[in-house]
Structures are given as C-alpha cells and as structure tokens.
Design a protein around this motif. Structure first.
Motif, PDB file in Angstrom:
ATOM      1  N   PHE A  99       0.800  -1.223   0.000  1.00 23.86           N
ATOM      2  CA  PHE A  99       0.000   0.000   0.000  1.00 23.86           C
ATOM      3  C   PHE A  99       0.833   1.274   0.000  1.00 23.86           C
ATOM      4  O   PHE A  99       0.617   2.144  -0.854  1.00 23.86           O
ATOM      5  N   PRO A 100       1.799   1.445   0.907  1.00 25.45           N
ATOM      6  CA  PRO A 100       2.605   2.673   0.850  1.00 25.45           C
ATOM      7  C   PRO A 100       3.457   2.747  -0.407  1.00 25.45           C
ATOM      8  O   PRO A 100       3.657   3.832  -0.968  1.00 25.45           O
ATOM      9  N   GLY A 101       3.949   1.604  -0.859  1.00 22.76           N
ATOM     10  CA  GLY A 101       4.747   1.601  -2.088  1.00 22.76           C
ATOM     11  C   GLY A 101       3.948   2.080  -3.274  1.00 22.76           C
ATOM     12  O   GLY A 101       4.396   2.935  -4.054  1.00 22.76           O
ATOM     13  N   ASN A 102       2.739   1.547  -3.429  1.00 24.88           N
ATOM     14  CA  ASN A 102       1.878   1.950  -4.545  1.00 24.88           C
ATOM     15  C   ASN A 102       1.414   3.399  -4.400  1.00 24.88           C
ATOM     16  O   ASN A 102       1.284   4.122  -5.397  1.00 24.88           O
ATOM     17  N   LEU A 144       3.698  10.092  -7.428  1.00 27.21           N
ATOM     18  CA  LEU A 144       4.760  10.624  -8.297  1.00 27.21           C
ATOM     19  C   LEU A 144       4.339  10.580  -9.756  1.00 27.21           C
ATOM     20  O   LEU A 144       4.599  11.499 -10.528  1.00 27.21           O
ATOM     21  N   GLY A 145       3.662   9.500 -10.138  1.00 26.15           N
ATOM     22  CA  GLY A 145       3.187   9.371 -11.507  1.00 26.15           C
ATOM     23  C   GLY A 145       4.275   8.994 -12.491  1.00 26.15           C
ATOM     24  O   GLY A 145       5.394   8.650 -12.116  1.00 26.15           O
ATOM     25  N   VAL A 146       3.944   9.072 -13.765  1.00 29.20           N
ATOM     26  CA  VAL A 146       4.863   8.726 -14.849  1.00 29.20           C
ATOM     27  C   VAL A 146       5.016   9.932 -15.765  1.00 29.20           C
ATOM     28  O   VAL A 146       4.033  10.582 -16.107  1.00 29.20           O
ATOM     29  N   ASN A 147       6.239  10.218 -16.150  1.00 31.11           N
ATOM     30  CA  ASN A 147       6.494  11.295 -17.102  1.00 31.11           C
ATOM     31  C   ASN A 147       6.201  10.754 -18.499  1.00 31.11           C
ATOM     32  O   ASN A 147       7.005  10.014 -19.074  1.00 31.11           O
ATOM     33  N   LEU A 171      11.220   4.108  -7.704  1.00 27.46           N
ATOM     34  CA  LEU A 171      10.571   5.371  -8.061  1.00 27.46           C
ATOM     35  C   LEU A 171      11.104   5.973  -9.359  1.00 27.46           C
ATOM     36  O   LEU A 171      10.335   6.444 -10.202  1.00 27.46           O
ATOM     37  N   LEU A 172      12.427   5.952  -9.536  1.00 33.31           N
ATOM     38  CA  LEU A 172      13.015   6.600 -10.704  1.00 33.31           C
ATOM     39  C   LEU A 172      12.637   5.885 -11.992  1.00 33.31           C
ATOM     40  O   LEU A 172      12.228   6.530 -12.967  1.00 33.31           O
ATOM     41  N   VAL A 173      12.770   4.553 -12.021  1.00 34.43           N
ATOM     42  CA  VAL A 173      12.449   3.830 -13.258  1.00 34.43           C
ATOM     43  C   VAL A 173      10.952   3.905 -13.571  1.00 34.43           C
ATOM     44  O   VAL A 173      10.559   3.932 -14.741  1.00 34.43           O
ATOM     45  N   LEU A 174      10.126   3.950 -12.531  1.00 36.32           N
ATOM     46  CA  LEU A 174       8.685   4.078 -12.774  1.00 36.32           C
ATOM     47  C   LEU A 174       8.347   5.467 -13.306  1.00 36.32           C
ATOM     48  O   LEU A 174       7.545   5.612 -14.238  1.00 36.32           O
TER      49      LEU A 174
END
Length: 271
Positions: A65-68, A74-77, A151-154
């Motif tokens: 849950f916290p991970g998602n 943050l979302g996706v660029n 986070l970065l790759v996502l």
C-alpha cells in the motif's frame, strides 16, 4: 490466509533456488571446511531466515500500500516514457540496471546516516557473512526500499520487461555479493560490485563501512567517491559494535534509547 499464499510461494521458490545454487557454491569453495562453516553461521542463518519470512510473507501485503501510494503520487512522465520505444533493447536493459542501482546507492548511503542507521544496523550485524545475509533486514528498512527503490524507473516509464529483468539480476547479484568468498572478480571487478568489495562494506571498521554502497555496479561509488579497492581487505572481519542478535532482538534494535540518544547527539553536534 489466502492473501499470504502468493508471497509464501514466491519466497519459498526464491529460497529454494538460491539455497541450491549458493549452497553448492559454498560446498565447492569450502570443501572439507563446510561443516565448520555451517556450525559457525547456523544461528545467524536462522535469524536471517526468520527476518526474511517476516518481511517477505507476513508483512509483504502491508508493504504494497505505501509503495503503490508513493509511486502513484509521483506518476509517470509521459514524455520520457514515450522515448523508450526508439531505444535498442540491450541499451534499455543496461539503463534500467544503472538507474535502479543509482537509487539503491543513495538509499543505501542515506541508511548509513545517523538518522536511519538504527533501522539499517540489523543488516550489518552478521559476523559470518553468507548468502542469506542479503535478507537480514529490519522491516522498517525493507519498507524504505519498497517505497523508494523503483521510483526513478517508474517515473521515467522504463518498460516493464526491462525493470523486471533488472530486478531479477539485482536480486541474484545481491545474494552473490554476500557470499563468503574472497573474490574480487579481476578486471570485471572494476565494473561490477564483487563479493570482496561488498564484504569490505560490511567490515567491522566503521570508517571503511562507508564505502561500496552499490548493489550491482561500481559506477556510482566511483562517481560519488565512495569506492574502495577491496584487495587489501580480503576476508576482513564483519559485524557491528552492538553485536548480532536473534530475530526478536533485531526487531527491537531500532527502538532502543541508546540508538536514538546517539543519533540526537551526532545530529546536534556542531560542525
């Protein structure tokens, strides 16, 4: 109980496969010393196994849950995500490995800061470093990695296949570099974190412990000035001043007053 079943299957499969591979490696390397090595590492191995089962099965559903939530916020660029279609697949995989390792490097390095050390100390407590030391993590440290590492790759929209492959490689390489083998990997050790390089990171000397933070590649340690050649420190003593503990002791470790008093003293001390 059904919620735990997928995590249990995945964890037991991982433990069985890595146990077979790295157990055989230990047998080949240690030969007639294998019985002695097993006896020396038995107690810490059981602690590591207990922590692994707690993190990967019992608490795993809670970590989702916290991970998602963080990755979702943050979302996706979308602009950057669209660029991956034109990148050669081997390059995409290499970039996924490097980007994952960049985040792991800084997360790991920050865990050595006094504020986060109480949750990371558990990982450094093994005096008999072995492949299961990889899974010796306090749940709070595991939660941090779950929330941060991808986070970065996502955000960059790295293709799922490349992220999956990079994660698989990172996982198996982590088991390998925790093995009790004095291997520097020769010329390949200039590019890849070796078992000797990572053992140096686990050295009993707290000054030298602040080196070789990378999981897979040496690049980020070299870029940020934390790489140390392990050759002079082969088979170095590992562990921490506070000593190793059983499962219950490791779970309680971060909540001891002396840790937080030390943290407060160090963070408030004048430069």
């Amino acid at each position: 109980m059904e919620i735990f079943a997928p995590y249990a299957r995945a964890t037991l499969t991982l433990l069985a496969s890595t146990g077979l591979v790295f157990g055989l490696l230990a047998l080949v390397v240690k030969r007639n010393r294998i019985v002695e090595a097993v006896k020396l590492s038995r107690r810490e191995f059981m602690t590591n196994l207990g922590l692994a089962l707690i993190n990967a099965i019992i608490l795993a559903p809670l970590f989702v849950f916290p991970g998602n939530a963080i990755s979702g916020a943050l979302g996706v660029n979308e602009t950057l995500a669209g660029l991956w279609d034109g990148v050669w697949k081997p390059v995409t995989l290499l970039l996924a490995i490097l980007l994952l390792d960049l985040v792991v490097y800084w997360r790991h390095r920050l865990e050595h800061h006094p504020l986060l050390w109480p949750i990371h100390a558990t990982h450094h407590a093994d005096t008999t470093l072995q492949w299961m030391s990889t899974l010796r993590k306090h749940p709070l440290s595991k939660l941090l990695s779950v929330c941060v590492d991808m986070l970065l790759v996502l955000y960059l929209g790295v293709p799922a296949w490349a992220v999956g492959a990079a994660l698989l490689l990172r996982s198996w390489w982590a088991f390998f570099i925790h093995c009790d083998v004095p291997w520097t990997l020769g010329i390949f050790g200039n590019v890849l974190i070796s078992p000797a390089a990572h053992r140096l990171h686990h050295i009993r000397d707290e000054a030298l412990m602040g080196s070789n933070y990378g999981n897979t590649v040496t690049l980020w340690d070299k870029v940020f000035g934390t790489y140390v050649d392990p050759a002079p420190y082969l088979d170095c003593e590992t562990g921490i001043a506070e000593g190793t503990r059983g499962v219950a002791g490791e779970l309680m470790r971060p909540f001891e007053k002396r840790y937080w008093k030390k943290t407060s003293d160090e963070t408030e001390a004048p430069a």
